[in-house]
Design an enzyme around this catalytic site. Structure first.
Site, PDB file in Angstrom:
ATOM      1  N   ASP A 117      -5.387  -4.865   7.347  1.00  0.00           N
ATOM      2  CA  ASP A 117      -5.804  -4.746   5.953  1.00  0.00           C
ATOM      3  C   ASP A 117      -5.117  -3.530   5.309  1.00  0.00           C
ATOM      4  O   ASP A 117      -3.902  -3.415   5.365  1.00  0.00           O
ATOM      5  CB  ASP A 117      -7.328  -4.685   5.882  1.00  0.00           C
ATOM      6  CG  ASP A 117      -7.889  -4.748   4.470  1.00  0.00           C
ATOM      7  OD1 ASP A 117      -8.019  -5.873   3.942  1.00  0.00           O
ATOM      8  OD2 ASP A 117      -8.182  -3.695   3.898  1.00  0.00           O
ATOM      9  N   TYR A 224      -7.194   1.143  -4.191  1.00  0.00           N
ATOM     10  CA  TYR A 224      -6.765   0.033  -5.041  1.00  0.00           C
ATOM     11  C   TYR A 224      -6.343   0.526  -6.424  1.00  0.00           C
ATOM     12  O   TYR A 224      -5.390  -0.001  -7.014  1.00  0.00           O
ATOM     13  CB  TYR A 224      -7.896  -0.992  -5.174  1.00  0.00           C
ATOM     14  CG  TYR A 224      -8.209  -1.696  -3.879  1.00  0.00           C
ATOM     15  CD1 TYR A 224      -7.535  -2.853  -3.509  1.00  0.00           C
ATOM     16  CD2 TYR A 224      -9.168  -1.200  -3.007  1.00  0.00           C
ATOM     17  CE1 TYR A 224      -7.811  -3.509  -2.322  1.00  0.00           C
ATOM     18  CE2 TYR A 224      -9.451  -1.835  -1.813  1.00  0.00           C
ATOM     19  CZ  TYR A 224      -8.777  -2.989  -1.472  1.00  0.00           C
ATOM     20  OH  TYR A 224      -9.053  -3.624  -0.281  1.00  0.00           O
ATOM     21  N   HIS A 281     -10.265 -13.167   7.934  1.00  0.00           N
ATOM     22  CA  HIS A 281      -9.534 -11.930   7.679  1.00  0.00           C
ATOM     23  C   HIS A 281      -9.871 -10.842   8.693  1.00  0.00           C
ATOM     24  O   HIS A 281      -9.023 -10.012   9.028  1.00  0.00           O
ATOM     25  CB  HIS A 281      -9.881 -11.443   6.261  1.00  0.00           C
ATOM     26  CG  HIS A 281      -9.243 -10.158   5.874  1.00  0.00           C
ATOM     27  ND1 HIS A 281      -7.909 -10.061   5.527  1.00  0.00           N
ATOM     28  CD2 HIS A 281      -9.752  -8.889   5.756  1.00  0.00           C
ATOM     29  CE1 HIS A 281      -7.624  -8.801   5.216  1.00  0.00           C
ATOM     30  NE2 HIS A 281      -8.721  -8.072   5.349  1.00  0.00           N
TER      31      HIS A 281
END
Length: 301
Positions: A117, A224, A281
């Site tokens: 990730d 982010y 994921h």
């Protein structure tokens, strides 16, 4: 740091695990580190959002068995690691500097970088930019930046990346993720997982409790925000990787489409892809037996 919980471990490994939690100064920051093994061959494991070093609990013993000293840090802002303030503190260049500082602090002769990730976003850039020599790169469920740039032009991936746009809002993401003792954090694991039995309450509690530390959610979401402001820097240059690379990909990833893996071999000279159907994921936590078997075979070769 104003947060008095910084020096409290976010995970206490079992006494018989061989894993110890300690703090390691690297560069300007103090990192909460899960450590096991010894020697000058370092396997550095980088976790993702909204995880911790705890996400590598199944892989650490395997790596030690294969002769590696393992460092799994909580990345900046996570758990008991220092939390600098401001979006700019989470720019990709700062994150790459953290990895370099950790490697330098280890004194290792050889470095294997293993990442998932957000950790894998950092790891790709680290290998592309050749910041420090690596003997190997293991990537889990994050695409090389060039294929990802291509897939972002398609509606399927753009739709799957909706949360990145939500994270740009000031304050609201922190409020939403912090409600009900970080219920959304818990649901992120259970909701996305195929095998939900891998994420019982005692597992998701560790992640939720760490996210609820003062300032942690803002730090985690700032990754982010910083990336969104400097997206051009994530796809600069040729994107070429000349380090032997293993990619393990859980095919039931709802945040990243399977098309993201296509074309990776155009950028990585020594590349092996292992796709795991029926796995989400959270690949190394949901299917640790399969992931460890693949990792062991690749390392042995």
């Amino acid at each position: 740091m104003a947060d008095s919980s910084i020096a409290i471990p976010s995970w206490t490994p079992p006494a018989d695990s061989g894993i110890a939690i300690r703090w390691q100064q690297a560069g300007d920051l103090s990192f909460e580190l899960a450590e096991a093994g010894s020697g000058d061959r370092l396997a550095l494991c980088l976790h993702g959002f909204p995880e911790l070093h705890y996400s590598w609990r199944f892989q650490i013993p395997l790596l030690v068995e294969r002769g590696w000293r393992v460092w799994a840090p909580n990345l900046r802002g996570y758990g008991g690691t220092d939390r600098p303030e401001g979006v700019d503190a989470y720019h990709i260049d700062r994150l790459l500097g953290d990895v370099a500082a950790l490697i330098d602090a280890s004194g290792a002769r050889e470095v294997l970088l293993i990442a998932h990730d957000w950790g894998a976003i950092i790891a790709w850039q680290f290998a592309i930019r050749k910041i420090r020599p690596l003997v190997g790169l293991v990537i889990m469920n994050v695409p090389h930046p060039m294929p990802f740039k291509r897939e972002l032009r398609k509606w399927a991936q753009l739709r799957a990346s909706w949360y990145v746009f939500f994270f740009q809002l000031p304050g609201l993401p922190e409020w939403a993720f912090g409600r009900n003792r970080a219920r959304i954090i818990r649901r992120a694991f259970v909701g996305m997982a195929v095998d939900k039995s891998r994420f019982p309450k005692e597992v998701t509690d560790i992640y939720a409790d760490a996210a609820m530390r003062p300032g942690a959610l803002t730090a985690m979401i700032n990754y982010y925000r910083a990336a969104f402001r400097s997206v051009s820097g994530m796809t600069a240059g040729t994107g070429k990787v000349d380090v032997p690379t293993l990619m393990i990909w859980g095919e039931e990833d709802t945040a990243l489409t399977i098309g993201c893996v296509d074309g990776t071999e155009d950028y990585v000279s020594d590349f092996r892809l292992e796709r795991l159907p029926g796995v989400s994921h959270w690949v190394q936590q949901e299917a640790p037996e399969k992931v460890n078997a693949i990792l062991a075979d690749w390392l042995d070769r």
